[in-house]
Every structure is written in structure tokens, then in C-alpha cells.
Design an enzyme around this catalytic site. Structure first.
Site, PDB file in Angstrom:
ATOM      1  N   ASP A 145      -8.025  -3.438  -8.537  1.00  0.00           N
ATOM      2  CA  ASP A 145      -7.725  -2.404  -7.545  1.00  0.00           C
ATOM      3  C   ASP A 145      -8.430  -1.113  -7.946  1.00  0.00           C
ATOM      4  O   ASP A 145      -8.123  -0.520  -8.984  1.00  0.00           O
ATOM      5  CB  ASP A 145      -6.211  -2.189  -7.479  1.00  0.00           C
ATOM      6  CG  ASP A 145      -5.781  -1.325  -6.308  1.00  0.00           C
ATOM      7  OD1 ASP A 145      -6.514  -0.387  -5.955  1.00  0.00           O
ATOM      8  OD2 ASP A 145      -4.703  -1.596  -5.742  1.00  0.00           O
TER       9      ASP A 145
ATOM     10  N   HIS B 271      -7.268  -4.137  -4.172  1.00  0.00           N
ATOM     11  CA  HIS B 271      -6.241  -3.500  -3.351  1.00  0.00           C
ATOM     12  C   HIS B 271      -6.164  -4.219  -2.000  1.00  0.00           C
ATOM     13  O   HIS B 271      -7.177  -4.471  -1.359  1.00  0.00           O
ATOM     14  CB  HIS B 271      -6.586  -2.026  -3.130  1.00  0.00           C
ATOM     15  CG  HIS B 271      -5.486  -1.240  -2.504  1.00  0.00           C
ATOM     16  ND1 HIS B 271      -4.423  -0.746  -3.235  1.00  0.00           N
ATOM     17  CD2 HIS B 271      -5.260  -0.878  -1.223  1.00  0.00           C
ATOM     18  CE1 HIS B 271      -3.603  -0.111  -2.429  1.00  0.00           C
ATOM     19  NE2 HIS B 271      -4.088  -0.165  -1.196  1.00  0.00           N
TER      20      HIS B 271
ATOM     21  N   CYS C 141       0.849  -1.185   0.000  1.00  0.00           N
ATOM     22  CA  CYS C 141       0.000   0.000   0.000  1.00  0.00           C
ATOM     23  C   CYS C 141       0.894   1.249   0.000  1.00  0.00           C
ATOM     24  O   CYS C 141       1.720   1.393  -0.900  1.00  0.00           O
ATOM     25  CB  CYS C 141      -0.952  -0.081   1.197  1.00  0.00           C
ATOM     26  SG  CYS C 141      -2.174   1.222   1.379  1.00  0.00           S
TER      27      CYS C 141
END
Length: 220
Positions: free
Chosen positions: A161, A189, A114
Site C-alpha cells: 500500500d 491499497h 479505505c
């Protein structure tokens, strides 16, 4: 175990340190926007079991000491707010402090998820401390894709994502033909995080195997 680090600007921060005393490879593990929480410690222990010396710096300590968040929308908003209080330059000072806390004389890699996925990319482009870098779903990589990596890089993205469109992934591929870029059909994600609803065990395992193989190849 928790340790204290000191960055070159005098800032002190905590970090999670683990791994065998006789490790022959070191790894900086970089947090998501949720702090060095239970998931990140799990990641650290996973790599420690593979023989790495591991340090994961608490990057949020510059904004809020010992911040550990979950994965609710409220946590997301708090994480984004904390991230907004920390400059990219400060982040890299803390990454260098983490690298310096690993055993001297062994090859070092960096891996992040991330926000940490972007920072791992910067570990390749803005630092000379690492011999290999792996980034998972780093949303800021596309914006800095023209930076020049100083070491081999491997990147992982979920094809579903919602925060990182495939056009961004293709832009990264075009700008960095020497970088390994893997995408995972149907994955969103955070697909490698066992605490998120989008967790995909099959994709997470494949990405981890690829990451381990990459480090085995380059951390010699």
C-alpha cells in the site's frame, strides 16, 4: 434498497439497506472515499447473503447528495475534496444513525474500507454501538492509534500500500497489541475492491473469510 436516515443533529442522509428480515446480526458498512457506489453495494449484498442486516450510510451527503464515484485519479481528487468538507464528528453522527436503523436487539458490527476503514476504527473507539469492528486499509488509523477501543477490532492492510507504509502498520501493532492485524504480501491499497486494478481475489477472499470468522466469534 435506499432508505433515509436522520442524524441526531437533524441532518438527513440516504443509505443502502439490505439483508434478511430475520437477521440475527447487524452490520454498518462504511464507504471508501468514492461514496456508496456499485462496489460498496456489492459489499453490502455479500454480507447480506451471509445473513446480516446491513446499512451503509451515504457519508458524502453532507457535502454532495448522492455522490457516487469511480476509481480514476479525477475521482480520487473529488472524493478527497468531498471528504474534506465533512468533520469527523459529523461522520460519527451519521454512523450512529446507521446503527440505529438496524433491527433493535441484535448485536451490531461495523466494517469499513479505505476512509471507511479508519471510520470503522473510530466505531470501536468513539462509539459504544458495536460489539466488533473490522477495518480495511484505513489510512487514518495510525494517527489515532492511541485511542481506546470499546470492542474487539480486526484490521487488514496490503504490504504494498503506497499510502500506508508498513511503519504505520507496525506502529498500530505496538500501540494496540490486543487488535488483530493482518497484512497481505504483494497487495496494494484497495486490494479487496473488484473494480480497482489492484484487486487481488485471493487476498480479498482470505480477508473476507477472516472478517466473517471474526464477526461470528464476537456478534453473539
Amino acid at each position: 434498497m435506499r432508505i433515509e436516515l436522520k442524524a441526531s443533529d437533524g441532518h438527513t442522509l440516504s443509505a443502502w439497506k439490505t439483508g434478511p428480515a430475520d437477521a440475527r446480526q447487524g452490520l454498518v458498512v462504511v464507504q471508501e472515499i468514492f461514496g456508496v457506489n456499485r462496489h460498496m453495494r456489492h459489499v453490502c449484498e455479500t454480507y447480506a447473503q451471509q445473513g446480516f442486516a446491513v446499512v451503509s450510510p451515504a457519508l458524502f451527503d453532507r457535502a454532495e447528495r448522492d455522490a457516487e464515484l469511480g476509481y480514476t485519479q479525477e475521482d480520487v481528487q473529488k472524493g478527497l475534496a468531498l471528504r474534506g468538507k465533512i468533520t469527523d464528528a459529523q461522520v460519527m453522527l451519521d454512523i450512529e444513525a446507521a446503527a440505529a436503523a438496524l433491527p433493535a436487539g441484535i448485536p451490531l458490527g461495523i466494517i469499513g474500507y479505505c476512509w471507511g476503514g479508519t471510520i470503522a476504527w473510530w466505531g470501536a473507539t468513539r462509539s459504544n454501538s458495536f460489539r466488533a469492528a473490522v477495518g480495511y486499509y484505513g489510512g487514518g488509523i495510525a494517527a489515532t492509534r492511541q485511542e481506546v477501543p470499546h470492542c474487539p477490532v480486526q484490521l487488514h492492510f496490503g504490504e504494498e500500500d503506497k499510502g500506508i507504509p508498513q511503519t504505520d502498520v507496525e506502529a498500530i501493532r505496538a500501540a494496540q497489541p490486543g487488535v488483530e492485524v493482518f497484512t497481505y504480501p504483494g497487495a496494494g491499497h484497495g486490494f479487496s475492491c473488484e473494480e480497482r486494478p489492484v484487486y487481488s481475489p485471493t487476498d480479498a477472499m482470505l480477508a473476507e473469510q477472516r472478517s466473517l470468522g471474526f464477526f461470528a466469534q464476537h456478534l453473539k
